[in-house]
Enzyme design. Structure first.
Site, PDB file in Angstrom:
ATOM      1  N   ASP A  95      34.270  51.602  -4.175  1.00  0.00           N
ATOM      2  CA  ASP A  95      34.183  52.408  -5.471  1.00  0.00           C
ATOM      3  C   ASP A  95      35.447  51.843  -6.156  1.00  0.00           C
ATOM      4  OD1 ASP A  95      31.723  53.297  -5.361  1.00  0.00           O
ATOM      5  OD2 ASP A  95      32.502  54.950  -4.011  1.00  0.00           O
ATOM      6  N   ARG A 134      31.514  64.418 -29.300  1.00  0.00           N
ATOM      7  CA  ARG A 134      32.386  63.573 -28.412  1.00  0.00           C
ATOM      8  C   ARG A 134      33.673  63.245 -29.033  1.00  0.00           C
ATOM      9  NH1 ARG A 134      28.891  58.471 -28.429  1.00  0.00           N
ATOM     10  NH2 ARG A 134      30.118  57.842 -26.871  1.00  0.00           N
ATOM     11  N   SER A 146      37.841  65.533 -29.537  1.00  0.00           N
ATOM     12  CA  SER A 146      38.550  66.812 -29.624  1.00  0.00           C
ATOM     13  C   SER A 146      39.745  66.565 -30.649  1.00  0.00           C
ATOM     14  CB  SER A 146      38.998  66.792 -27.929  1.00  0.00           C
ATOM     15  OG  SER A 146      40.004  65.817 -27.614  1.00  0.00           O
ATOM     16  N   ASP A 183      30.033  59.320  -1.465  1.00  0.00           N
ATOM     17  CA  ASP A 183      29.995  60.819  -1.001  1.00  0.00           C
ATOM     18  C   ASP A 183      28.794  61.521  -1.796  1.00  0.00           C
ATOM     19  OD1 ASP A 183      30.668  60.201  -3.624  1.00  0.00           O
ATOM     20  OD2 ASP A 183      32.599  61.218  -3.691  1.00  0.00           O
ATOM     21  N   ASP A 196      24.083  58.345  -2.809  1.00  0.00           N
ATOM     22  CA  ASP A 196      24.713  57.271  -2.037  1.00  0.00           C
ATOM     23  C   ASP A 196      23.980  57.260  -0.603  1.00  0.00           C
ATOM     24  OD1 ASP A 196      26.693  56.336  -3.882  1.00  0.00           O
ATOM     25  OD2 ASP A 196      28.016  57.833  -3.121  1.00  0.00           O
TER      26      ASP A 196
END
Lengths: 581, 693
Positions: free
Chosen positions: B319, B393, B395, B529, B533
Site C-alpha cells: 500500500d 472543497r 477551507s 486492513d 481487503d
C-alpha cells in the site's frame, strides 16, 4: 600420441552428435519427422493406439511394464526352445532355465550381462530374434522414459506425459534403426563378420586337426550393441574379439556410438525445456566426471602392474598389459572401458579383472555413481535428473526459497520419488552382495579369495543393478544363485527406477511453472554443475565407501600406495602421461 | 513542530520500524535462565517414544542407543558404555534443541495467560436491559456494553459509539487507539481495555476462539504442524537414513568375509554418525524459532506454511500510504501565478491554514515559516475560520476583509469566478505540472485573485528506494497499490523505485492482480486492513492483516501484524528466507560431515584385519576405539554447538541468489567437510591426553 588423437576425435565426433543428433531427436520426439510414416502407422493400428492419444504417467508406466514383461516371456521361451527353431547351424540345445531367465532379464533391462558364451550357447535365431531385438527395443524404452521425464519438466498443468507406444516405436524407427544400419555396414566393411552360414571349419593339415572358427551375424549386432548402450556382444570376448571390433577405427566408432545418444539427450533436454544452457550444464557435469575417471583409470593402468613390479620388473613402459588386447594397449583400453562402464554399456575390449586394483576401482566406482556420466541411453539422463532434483532441493533451500528446478517446485512428492529412485541401486547392490558373501553358493562363485574375490562379487552386482552388464570376469556367474539374484538386481535397477521416474514426470507435468527471477536458484551455471557433481559423488561415495574400502582400496594398499608416484609428481605428470603415452 | 517530516514517526535508516520488544515479543534473551531450565526438563520428557517416532532420524538414534545399551550390559567395556552414554546424549541434545526453541514461546504464552483474567460481561438483552454474565458464557452475536475502565470481554465489532481503547495487552503499544462503529476501525479485541466513552460491541468470536486464545496457542506452538517444505526435507532425511541402514548392516557379512569381526557397538556408532543427525536434531527447532522470530517483531503467523511461503514470495503488493510514503502529504513548495511573489503565496497559504489542524494544514504553516520566516500568527476574534466541507472543497480564513481560501483547483477556480475574478493564465499549467509529479496541487486565492498554488507532496520514506533495490536484486517484484490517479501514482512509483503500480485500485482490481500473478506462478504477499481487503488477503499467499484492521481482514489473512506497520512485509519476507536458508545450510553441513566420520571409523573398523588400511586414518587418530568414540562425541556436540545458529537463523542479506549460494556453499558445505576433521582430531587428542584410552 594415439590416445591424444583418439580423445580429440572422440570429443569432436561426440560434439557433432550432440548438436545434430540432438536436434534430430527433438524433432523425432516432438513428432515432427514423418518419413517412415508408412511403417509407423500400421504398427500403431496393430497396437491399437494413435500418436494423438496421450497417456497419464500411470498408463505410460503400465504400458512399459506390460511391454517389457511380454518380451521377457517371449525371450525366455526362445532360449528354451531354440533347438527346435531355425537358424541354428551349430545345433545348439536349449539354454538351461536359470540362465535363460538371467539372460532374458539381462537383455530386456538393457543390461546385457552375459552369464554365457555367445558363440557356444546361443543360436543365430536367439542372437538375432531375442537378443538383438532387445538391443533395439530396450534402448528405445530407456530413451522414452527420459523423454517422458523431460516432458514433465517442459509441460505445465498437464495430466499426460506422452504415449509410450509412440515414443518407443519412433525411437526404434527414426533413431536406432537408421544409425545402426549405417554403422553396421561400416563395421562389416572394416572386417566384422556378418553371415548366417555357420562356423568355418579350418583344417590344420600340419597337426591333423580341424579348428572351428565361430562366425555369425555379428557386424550389425555390433552397431546396435554400442548404439543402444547394450554391450552384449556376439562373442564371449566381446569387443576384444577381432570379428567384433576389427580395427582401430571400429574401436573409436564404438566409443562414439556408445556416447552419442546419452550425450545428445542432454541437447534434447535443453531444447525441450526451452533453455539449451540447462542441457549444457547437465552435460558438463557428465563430462567432468567422465574425464576425471578416464584420467584416473588410464593413469592407473599406465603406471604398470603392481604385482609385476613386486616381482622386480619396475620398468613397464607399456603399462599394465595383463588382460589387455595388444591392438589397443593400456590407455586406449582404459578409455574404452571407462566409456563402457560409465554408459551402462558393459562391452569391454580387455579383461576388467586384470586391471590394477586401482584401475578396477575406477571402473567399479564409475558404475557406483549411478551410471550418469553420461549413462545409458535414456537412463543416464533420467538418473542424473533425479540427482539434480536432490541437488536443487538442498542448494535451493540455501538461497532462501523453497526449491524449484526448471520452474517446477520441488516438494515432498518429488523428493520422495527422486530419493527412492536413487536409493534403489545402492541398496540392491549392497544387500545382494551381503547375501552373496554370506552363503556358500555366493562365495563359491568368486575366482579369487580375499579382497579381489570380494571385488569380483561387488562388481557383479554393481554392474547388474546399474544395467551395465560389464563383467569383472573371474566370477563364475552361471550358477543358479548368481543367475537368479543377478536377474533380481537387473530388474530392480531398471524398473524400480523407471516407475518412480515416470511418477515424477507425472507430478512435474501437473505443476505450474514458477517464472525465473533474480532470486531463482540458477541451474545453468558452474555453481550448479559443481553441486550436481557433489551430489552424485557424495551419494555414491557415502553409500559405497566401506564396501570399496574392503575391495580394491585394501588390495591396492597392500601393494603400497595408491599410485607408485608421490602425489606432487602425480599432479605434474598426469596430463603429460595421458597425452603422450 | 520544526520540521514537517517529523510529524510522522521517524523511520529508521532501513525504513522499517526498529524491532522494539513489546507486546507478545518477550524481553528474554535466547538463553534465558528460565528457558534453559524448562528445556533441561523437557529434554527428558521428550524421550517418550510417541514423541520420538515423529522424527525418523532421531528415532533411529534412540533405537541404536537401546541396542548398544543391551550390548554393553551383555559385554560391558568402558568403550561400549561410553558409546552408549554419548548416543543417549545425542538424543537428549536433540530434544534439548527443540525444547529451547519452544521455551521462549511457552514463557510468553504464560505471560499472556496471566494477563487474560476472567472477566464479567455486561450483556445487552434484546429488550435493552443489561445483565451481568461471565465472559465465558458469551455467544456469537451477543451485544455487550463496555464503559470506561471495562475490559472488553471478547472479540467483536463496535455497533454503537466511539471509544479510546488501550490495546497494550496485545500490541504492547501503550498509546490508546480510537475504535468506532462502522468502517474499518470497528474491531475490538478481547482483553483490551476501554479508556473512555461507552461502546456496544457485537461479539464475533466463540469462547476459546478469541484472538487472545489463538495468539496464546500460536506463540506456544500448541497446534504446530509440519510445513510442506519441512515434510519434504524430512523425507529427504529419511531417505538418507534408510540408505545408510544397509550400508552399515552389510558391513558385518562383508567383514566376516574378510575375516574380521565387526562389533555391533561400532556399527551402531557408524550408523548414527552417517545419518543426518545434525539437521535431524535441529529441524523442528529451526521451524519453531522462525515463527518465534516473527513474534519478536510482533507478527503472528497463523501457520508455519505462511512463514515458508514468505520466503518464496516473488511479488510484494505494498500500500502506498504508510508503506511507501509517510502517510500524510506535506507542503513542499509554493508556486506563484499571475505575477505574484512566492512570499505572498506563502503568507496567504499560512493564514488560510492557521486553523487547519490536519497534518497537511500544519505542514503549510511550517513550510511558510521555514522558507520565509513567516511567524505563525495567533488567531484572534477578528479571524474567522472557514472549515473544509465536502460541498465547497475549500477551507480558509476571513480576516480584515480578506477572504483567503485554499482548495482543490476546480473548487477555487469556481469560487474565484463567482467572486468576479478570472483565473490567471498559466494556472492550469502549474496545476497539471504538480499533478504530473505525483503531488497534489492546492490553489490559494485571496478574494477574486488567485495568488498561487501550494504543492502538497507525498513524502516517500527515506531508505525505501534502496530497500526496493535490494528486493529487486533478490528477485522480488514490488507493486505499489494506491487509490491515486495513474499520473500521480506513476510519479510516486518512479520516486520510490517500485517495479510496478496499481493506480485507482479497487478491492476487485487488487484481487484480480493477485490472481494474475499467481496464474503466472508467482507467490504474492500483501498487507490489508479493511473489510474489503479480505478477499485479497485470503487469496494472497502471504496476507498480513493489520491489527488495527477489521475482524474480517484479520480472519482472511494468514498473519497479523500487531504493530500495524505495513512496511513489516519486507521483514516477514526476510524471516521466511532466513528460515529456509537455515534448513538448507544445516542439511548441507550435516551431510558434508559424513566424509570425515568415514575416515575416522572405516580404518578403525578393519585395521585389525587389513593393517594397510591405516593409510586411510589420515587424521592420525590414536586408536580404533578412540577414533570411533571421538566421531560419536563430535556428532553429539555439534548439535549443541549449532543450537544458537538454529535459533537465530543463518543471516540473509538481500542480494542475488548466486552470491547467497556461493557464500553458504562455502561456509556450510566446504566448512562442513573441514570442521569435523579438526573437531574429531581435537576430541581424540583430548581423550588421549586424559588417558581415557
Amino acid at each position: 600420441m594415439a590416445l591424444a588423437l583418439t580423445i580429440v576425435a572422440l570429443v569432436a565426433l561426440t560434439a557433432i552428435a550432440w548438436r545434430f543428433l540432438g536436434a534430430y531427436m527433438v524433432a523425432v520426439y516432438q513428432t515432427r519427422v514423418h518419413f517412415l510414416g508408412f511403417v509407423e502407422r500400421p504398427i500403431y493400428r496393430l497396437i491399437g493406439t494413435s500418436p494423438d492419444r496421450e497417456q497419464t504417467w500411470k498408463r505410460y508406466a503400465t504400458s512399459l511394464l506390460v511391454f517389457s514383461g511380454v518380451f521377457l516371456l517371449v525371450d525366455y521361451l526362445i532360449f528354451r526352445i531354440q533347438g527346435s527353431l531355425p537358424l541354428n547351424p551349430q545345433h545348439l540345445g536349449a539354454v538351461p532355465p536359470a540362465l535363460s531367465w538371467n539372460t532374458a532379464v539381462s537383455f530386456v533391462t538393457n543390461t546385457n550381462w552375459q552369464n554365457y558364451a555367445g558363440e557356444t550357447t546361443m543360436s543365430y535365431f536367439s542372437q538375432m530374434g531375442a537378443l538383438m531385438v532387445q538391443q533395439f527395443v530396450s534402448a528405445a524404452v530407456g530413451i522414452a522414459v527420459a523423454i517422458a521425464l523431460v516432458r514433465g519438466f517442459a509441460r505445465k498443468g498437464s495430466t499426460t506425459i506422452g504415449n509410450f507406444w509412440v515414443d518407443t516405436v519412433r525411437g526404434c524407427l527414426y533413431v536406432l534403426f537408421p544409425i545402426a544400419f549405417v554403422f553396421g555396414i561400416v563395421f562389416v566393411g572394416q572386417g566384422a563378420v556378418q553371415t548366417l552360414a555357420g562356423p568355418a571349419h579350418v583344417k590344420d593339415v600340419l597337426n591333423g586337426v580341424t579348428q572351428v572358427i565361430a562366425l555369425g551375424p555379428v557386424g550389425f549386432m555390433e552397431a546396435i550393441k554400442q548404439l543402444g548402450t547394450n554391450g552384449g556382444g556376439f562373442f564371449n570376448a566381446n569387443g576384444a574379439h577381432p570379428f567384433e571390433n576389427p580395427t582401430g577405427l571400429t574401436n573409436l566408432l564404438s566409443m562414439v556410438l556408445i556416447l552419442c545418444i546419452p550425450v545428445a539427450l542432454t541437447y534434447v533436454f535443453g531444447k525441450m525445456v526451452g533453455a539449451l544452457r540447462q542441457g549444457v550444464a547437465v552435460l558438463a557435469a557428465m563430462t567432468l566426471i567422465f574425464g576425471a575417471w578416464t584420467a584416473f583409470t588410464a593413469y592407473a593402468e599406465h603406471q604398470g602392474n603392481p604385482a609385476v613390479a613386486a616381482a622386480g620388473i619396475t620398468h613397464q613402459p607399456t603399462g599394465n598389459m595383463e588382460g589387455k588386447e595388444v591392438r589397443f594397449g593400456d590407455t586406449q583400453s582404459a578409455l574404452y572401458d571407462v566409456t563402457s562402464t560409465q554408459t551402462s554399456t558393459g562391452s569391454v575390449d580387455g579383461s576388467n579383472d586384470s586391471y590394477t586394483p586401482i584401475g578396477g576401482f575406477g571402473l567399479l566406482t564409475g558404475m557406483m555413481l549411478g551410471e550418469v556420466s553420461p549413462g545409458g541411453v535414456g537412463s543416464g539422463l533420467y538418473t542424473i535428473l533425479l540427482f539434480a532434483i536432490i541437488a536443487v532441493f538442498i542448494g535451493g533451500l540455501m538461497i532462501g526459497r523453497t526449491p524449484e528446478y526448471l520452474g517446477k517446485k520441488i516438494q515432498a512428492r518429488e523428493v520422495k520419488l527422486a530419493g527412492f529412485g536413487i536409493l534403489v541401486m545402492p541398496i540392491t547392490v549392497l544387500v545382494l552382495a551381503g547375501i552373496a558373501v554370506s552363503i556358500h553358493a555366493g562365495r563359491a562363485g568368486a575366482l579369487n579369495g580375499g579382497p579381489h574375490g570380494f571385488s569380483e562379487i561387488l562388481y557383479a552386482f554393481t554392474s547388474q543393478a546399474n544395467n551395465n552388464g560389464s563383467a569383472f570376469a573371474g566370477l563364475t556367474g552361471n550358477h543358479a544363485f548368481y543367475n537368479v539374484t543377478g536377474g533380481i538386481a537387473m530388474l530392480m535397477g531398471r524398473f524400480a527406477i523407471i516407475v518412480p521416474t515416470l511418477a515424477l514426470a507425472g507430478a512435474l507435468a501437473a505443476k505450474n511453472l514458477v517464472p525465473v527471477s533474480a532470486g531463482t536458484f540458477r541451474t545453468d551455471n558452474t555453481m550448479f554443475v559443481g553441486l550436481l557433481i557433489g551430489a552424485i559423488l557424495i551419494v555414491g561415495g557415502l553409500t559405497f565407501f566401506p564396501a570399496v574400502a574392503l575391495g580394491p582400496i585394501v588390495e591396492q594398499l597392500s601393494r603400497g600406495k595408491f599410485f607408485g608416484l608421490a602425489l606432487p609428481h602425480l599432479a605434474g605428470l598426469v596430463h603429460w602421461r595421458l597425452l603422450l603415452p | 513542530m520544526t520540521d514537517a517530516a517529523t510529524t510522522a514517526p521517524p523511520p529508521t535508516s532501513t525504513g522499517i520500524a526498529a524491532p522494539v520488544a513489546r507486546g507478545v515479543a518477550g524481553q528474554r534473551s535466547l538463553f534465558d535462565r528460565e528457558i534453559l531450565r524448562y528445556a533441561f526438563g523437557e529434554a527428558f520428557k521428550k524421550l517418550d517414544p510417541r514423541v520420538q517416532v515423529k522424527n525418523p532420524v532421531m528415532c533411529i538414534v534412540l533405537i541404536g542407543t537401546v541396542v548398544t545399551l543391551a550390548e554393553s550390559i551383555a559385554h560391558p567395556t568402558l568403550f561400549s558404555w561410553s558409546i552408549t552414554a554419548w548416543l543417549f546424549l545425542t538424543v537428549l541434545f536433540a530434544n534439548f534443541a527443540e525444547a529451547m526453541a519452544e521455551g521462549r514461546g511457552r514463557a510468553q504464552a504464560d505471560t499472556l495467560r496471566r494477563m487474560r483474567s476472567e472477566t464479567e460481561a455486561r450483556r445487552l438483552r434484546s429488550d435493552g436491559v443489561e445483565e451481568r454474565v461471565a465472559a465465558a458464557d458469551l455467544a456469537r452475536g451477543d451485544l455487550v456494553v463496555c464503559e470506561v475502565g471495562d475490559l472488553i470481554p471478547s472479540d467483536g465489532d463496535i455497533v454503537e459509539g466511539v471509544a479510546s481503547v488501550d490495546e497494550s495487552a496485545i500490541t504492547g503499544e501503550s498509546a490508546p487507539v480510537i475504535r468506532e462503529s462502522g468502517g474499518d476501525r470497528s474491531a475490538v479485541t478481547g482483553g483490551t481495555k476501554v479508556l473512555s466513552d461507552r461502546i456496544v460491541v457485537r461479539i464475533t468470536a466463540e469462547r476459546g476462539k478469541t484472538f487472545m486464545d489463538r495468539m496464546i496457542a500460536l506463540v506456544e506452538g500448541a497446534s504446530r504442524q509440519k510445513t510442506p517444505n519441512e515434510i519434504a526435507l524430512t523425507i529427504l532425511l529419511s531417505v538418507l537414513t534408510i540408505v545408510f541402514l544397509p550400508v552399515v548392516v552389510v558391513l558385518r557379512p562383508f567383514g566376516h568375509y574378510a575375516g574380521a569381526t565387526v562389533s555391533i557397538v561400532v556399527l551402531v556408532s557408524l550408523l548414527v554418525c552417517l545419518i543426518p543427525t545434525t539437521i535431524g536434531a535441529l529441524l523442528s527447532a529451526i521451524g519453531i524459532a522462525g515463527m518465534d522470530r516473527l513474534v519478536q517483531r510482533n507478527v503472528l503467523a497463523m501457520s508455519g506454511r505462511a512463514v515458508e511461503a514468505a520466503g518464496d514470495v516473488q511479488t510484494l503488493l505494498l500500500d502506498k500510504t504508510g508503506t511507501i510514503t509517510l502517510g500524510n502529504r506535506m507542503a513542499s513548495a509554493f508556486h506563484p501565478v499571475g505575477g505574484h511573489r512566492e512570499e505572498e503565496v506563502a503568507d496567504a497559504a499560512q493564514l488560510a491554514s492557521l486553523a487547519d489542524e490536519t497534518p497537511e494544514g500544519r505542514s503549510v504553516v511550517v513550510l511558510a515559516k521555514e522558507r520565509f520566516g513567516i511567524r505563525e500568527r495567533e488567531l484572534t476574534a477578528g479571524h474567522e475560520f472557514v472549515p473544509f466541507s465536502a460541498t465547497t472543497r475549500m477551507s480558509g480564513l476571513d480576516v480584515d476583509g480578506r477572504q483567503i481560501r485554499k482548495g482543490a483547483a476546480e473548487a477555487v477556480r469556481r469560487w474565484v469566478t463567482e467572486q468576479g475574478g478570472t483565473p490567471p493564465e498559466g494556472l492550469d499549467q502549474v496545476v497539471d505540472g504538480i499533478a504530473r509529479q505525483g503531488s497534489t496541487p492546492l490553489v490559494v486565492a485571496d478574494g477574486p485573485e488567485v495568488l498561487g498554488v501550494i504543492e502538497l507532496k507525498d513524502v516517500v520514506k527515506t531508505g525505501i528506494r534502496e530497500r526496493f533495490a535490494e528486493m529487486r536484486a533478490a528477485g522480488i517484484r514490488t507493486v505499489m497499490i494506491t487509490g491515486d490517479n495513474p499520473l500521480t501514482a506513476a510519479a510516486i512509483a518512479q520516486e520510490a523505485g517500485v517495479d510496478d503500480f496499481l493506480a485507482e485500485a479497487t478491492p476487485e482490481a487488487k484481487l484480480e492482480l493477485i490472481r494474475a500473478e499467481q496464474e503466472g506462478g508467482r507467490l504474492v504477499a500483501m498487507t490489508g486492513d479493511g473489510t474489503n481487503d479480505a478477499p485479497a488477503l485470503a487469496q494472497a499467499d502471504v496476507g498480513v492483516a493489520m491489527n488495527t484492521g477489521t475482524t474480517a481482514a484479520k480472519e482472511a489473512g494468514n498473519m497479523v501484524d500487531l504493530d500495524s506497520n505495513p512496511t513489516k512485509l519486507i521483514t516477514i519476507v526476510e524471516i521466511g528466507k532466513q528460515l529456509l536458508i537455515t534448513r538448507g545450510s544445516l542439511t548441507t553441513f550435516s551431510i558434508a560431515n559424513d566424509i570425515a566420520k568415514y575416515f575416522a571409523i572405516i580404518p578403525a573398523l578393519f585395521v585389525a584385519t587389513y593393517p594397510q588400511l591405516k593409510t586411510l586414518n589420515i587424521m592420525g587418530l590414536h586408536s580404533p576405539t578412540s577414533a570411533v568414540l571421538s566421531a560419536v562425541i563430535f556428532n553429539a556436540l555439534v548439535i549443541v554447538a549449532l543450537i544458537p545458529l538454529a535459533l537465530r537463523g543463518v543471516r540473509w542479506r538481500p542480494s542475488g541468489a548466486q552470491a547467497i549460494l556461493r557464500r553458504n556453499v562455502l561456509v556450510y558445505g566446504v566448512g562442513g567437510i573441514i570442521v569435523p576433521f579438526a573437531g574429531i582430531k581435537l576430541i581424540d587428542l583430548f581423550l588421549t591426553a586424559v588417558h581415557w584410552y
